[in-house]
Design a protein around this motif. Structure first.
Motif, PDB file in Angstrom:
ATOM      1  N   SER A  54       0.898  -1.172  -0.020  1.00 57.00           N
ATOM      2  CA  SER A  54       0.007   0.135   0.005  1.00 57.00           C
ATOM      3  C   SER A  54       0.918   1.239   0.236  1.00 57.00           C
ATOM      4  N   PRO A  55       0.499   2.191  -0.799  1.00 60.17           N
ATOM      5  CA  PRO A  55       1.366   3.325  -0.879  1.00 60.17           C
ATOM      6  C   PRO A  55       1.398   4.210   0.591  1.00 60.17           C
ATOM      7  N   SER A  56       2.425   4.535   0.951  1.00 62.57           N
ATOM      8  CA  SER A  56       2.496   5.146   2.330  1.00 62.57           C
ATOM      9  C   SER A  56       2.061   6.748   1.949  1.00 62.57           C
ATOM     10  N   VAL A  57       2.140   7.185   0.910  1.00 60.16           N
ATOM     11  CA  VAL A  57       1.998   8.527   0.507  1.00 60.16           C
ATOM     12  C   VAL A  57       0.993   8.555  -0.846  1.00 60.16           C
ATOM     13  N   ILE A  58       0.045   9.513  -0.709  1.00 66.60           N
ATOM     14  CA  ILE A  58      -0.445   9.762  -1.941  1.00 66.60           C
ATOM     15  C   ILE A  58      -0.425  11.169  -2.390  1.00 66.60           C
ATOM     16  N   ALA A  59       0.200  11.355  -3.455  1.00 64.45           N
ATOM     17  CA  ALA A  59       0.456  12.835  -4.019  1.00 64.45           C
ATOM     18  C   ALA A  59      -0.485  13.129  -5.336  1.00 64.45           C
ATOM     19  N   THR A  60      -1.275  14.394  -5.039  1.00 65.01           N
ATOM     20  CA  THR A  60      -2.042  14.745  -6.064  1.00 65.01           C
ATOM     21  C   THR A  60      -1.336  15.966  -6.721  1.00 65.01           C
ATOM     22  N   VAL A  61      -1.924  16.305  -7.861  1.00 65.05           N
ATOM     23  CA  VAL A  61      -1.486  17.439  -8.429  1.00 65.05           C
ATOM     24  C   VAL A  61      -1.619  18.813  -7.647  1.00 65.05           C
ATOM     25  N   ALA A  62      -2.382  18.727  -6.668  1.00 68.79           N
ATOM     26  CA  ALA A  62      -2.501  19.990  -5.669  1.00 68.79           C
ATOM     27  C   ALA A  62      -1.388  20.312  -4.998  1.00 68.79           C
ATOM     28  N   VAL A  63      -0.307  19.322  -4.936  1.00 62.34           N
ATOM     29  CA  VAL A  63       0.866  19.569  -4.170  1.00 62.34           C
ATOM     30  C   VAL A  63       1.606  20.691  -4.864  1.00 62.34           C
ATOM     31  N   TYR A  64       1.601  20.865  -6.334  1.00 67.82           N
ATOM     32  CA  TYR A  64       2.224  21.923  -7.004  1.00 67.82           C
ATOM     33  C   TYR A  64       1.938  23.208  -6.537  1.00 67.82           C
ATOM     34  N   GLU A  65       0.643  23.337  -5.863  1.00 66.68           N
ATOM     35  CA  GLU A  65       0.209  24.695  -5.328  1.00 66.68           C
ATOM     36  C   GLU A  65       0.703  24.766  -3.830  1.00 66.68           C
ATOM     37  N   ASP A  66       1.215  23.890  -3.180  1.00 62.88           N
ATOM     38  CA  ASP A  66       1.660  23.810  -1.801  1.00 62.88           C
ATOM     39  C   ASP A  66       2.830  23.332  -1.599  1.00 62.88           C
ATOM     40  N   CYS A  67       3.835  24.378  -1.660  1.00 60.20           N
ATOM     41  CA  CYS A  67       5.352  24.234  -1.554  1.00 60.20           C
ATOM     42  C   CYS A  67       5.870  23.307  -0.511  1.00 60.20           C
ATOM     43  N   VAL A  68       5.243  23.594   0.526  1.00 60.20           N
ATOM     44  CA  VAL A  68       5.353  22.876   1.944  1.00 60.20           C
ATOM     45  C   VAL A  68       5.182  21.322   1.781  1.00 60.20           C
ATOM     46  N   GLU A  69       3.957  21.047   1.164  1.00 61.82           N
ATOM     47  CA  GLU A  69       3.725  19.616   1.060  1.00 61.82           C
ATOM     48  C   GLU A  69       4.619  19.037  -0.080  1.00 61.82           C
ATOM     49  N   PHE A  70       4.733  19.776  -1.257  1.00 66.45           N
ATOM     50  CA  PHE A  70       5.819  19.048  -2.322  1.00 66.45           C
ATOM     51  C   PHE A  70       7.086  18.805  -1.516  1.00 66.45           C
ATOM     52  N   ASN A  71       7.582  19.684  -0.942  1.00 67.02           N
ATOM     53  CA  ASN A  71       8.914  19.565  -0.107  1.00 67.02           C
ATOM     54  C   ASN A  71       8.804  18.204   0.747  1.00 67.02           C
ATOM     55  N   ARG A  72       7.791  18.390   1.564  1.00 68.97           N
ATOM     56  CA  ARG A  72       7.548  16.974   2.502  1.00 68.97           C
ATOM     57  C   ARG A  72       7.643  15.746   2.065  1.00 68.97           C
ATOM     58  N   ILE A  73       6.824  15.816   0.763  1.00 70.54           N
ATOM     59  CA  ILE A  73       6.923  14.346  -0.068  1.00 70.54           C
ATOM     60  C   ILE A  73       8.200  13.787  -0.521  1.00 70.54           C
ATOM     61  N   ALA A  74       8.811  15.071  -1.049  1.00 69.13           N
ATOM     62  CA  ALA A  74      10.137  14.734  -1.727  1.00 69.13           C
ATOM     63  C   ALA A  74      11.218  14.356  -0.705  1.00 69.13           C
ATOM     64  N   ASN A  75      11.208  14.790   0.462  1.00 66.80           N
ATOM     65  CA  ASN A  75      12.121  14.512   1.532  1.00 66.80           C
ATOM     66  C   ASN A  75      11.736  13.217   2.097  1.00 66.80           C
ATOM     67  N   LEU A  76      10.224  12.689   2.130  1.00 66.65           N
ATOM     68  CA  LEU A  76       9.997  11.405   2.369  1.00 66.65           C
ATOM     69  C   LEU A  76      10.692  10.260   1.436  1.00 66.65           C
ATOM     70  N   ILE A  77      10.548  10.592   0.175  1.00 68.88           N
ATOM     71  CA  ILE A  77      11.021   9.744  -1.026  1.00 68.88           C
ATOM     72  C   ILE A  77      12.487   9.659  -0.568  1.00 68.88           C
ATOM     73  N   GLN A  78      13.264  10.740  -0.326  1.00 72.55           N
ATOM     74  CA  GLN A  78      14.864  10.628  -0.301  1.00 72.55           C
ATOM     75  C   GLN A  78      15.343  10.270   1.387  1.00 72.55           C
ATOM     76  N   ASN A  79      14.440  10.357   2.291  1.00 71.10           N
ATOM     77  CA  ASN A  79      14.951  10.352   3.575  1.00 71.10           C
ATOM     78  C   ASN A  79      14.283   9.222   4.459  1.00 71.10           C
ATOM     79  N   ASP A  80      13.100   9.012   4.192  1.00 69.06           N
ATOM     80  CA  ASP A  80      12.334   8.169   5.187  1.00 69.06           C
ATOM     81  C   ASP A  80      12.600   6.491   4.784  1.00 69.06           C
ATOM     82  N   PRO A  81      12.853   5.844   5.598  1.00 67.87           N
ATOM     83  CA  PRO A  81      13.024   4.407   5.227  1.00 67.87           C
ATOM     84  C   PRO A  81      11.880   3.908   5.177  1.00 67.87           C
TER      85      PRO A  81
END
Length: 108
Positions: A54-81
């Protein structure tokens, strides 16, 4: 209860993608699989590219409008085991998130 990859494939349009991350001894291996590639694998019975987590994160195109959420998801991809699968509403969004996760730069 989280939606499985299969459930998301059935309910999404053909533009979605999944970001998969595998922990390796030399670091993370991240790859993007489009919904089209997933469906072809399912139809052919090639289970080497089919993942059922099951995906632990679901990203919709709305994250383009929310820089904080976009950055948070990118950080999870890079750093969250614990983040091994991310659902992205579009292939372009998946590519943008992975690019930003590893370069810190937004794609144009």
């Amino acid at each position: 209860m989280q939606a499985t990859v299969f459930e998301l494939l059935k309910t999404s349009d053909d533009q979605c993608a999944f970001i998969f991350k595998r922990q390796l001894s030399g670091g993370n291996r991240v790859f993007i699989v489009s919904s089209e590639e997933m469906n072809v694998a399912l139809e052919s019975g090639d289970d080497s590219t089919v993942y059922t987590e099951s995906p632990s994160v679901i990203a919709t195109v709305a994250v383009y409008e929310d820089c904080v959420e976009f950055n948070r998801i990118a950080n999870l991809i890079q750093n969250d085991p614990a983040t091994s699968v991310v659902y992205a509403e579009s292939l372009e969004l998946a590519q943008d998130l992975v690019h930003f996760a590893f370069t810190g730069e937004r794609r144009d």
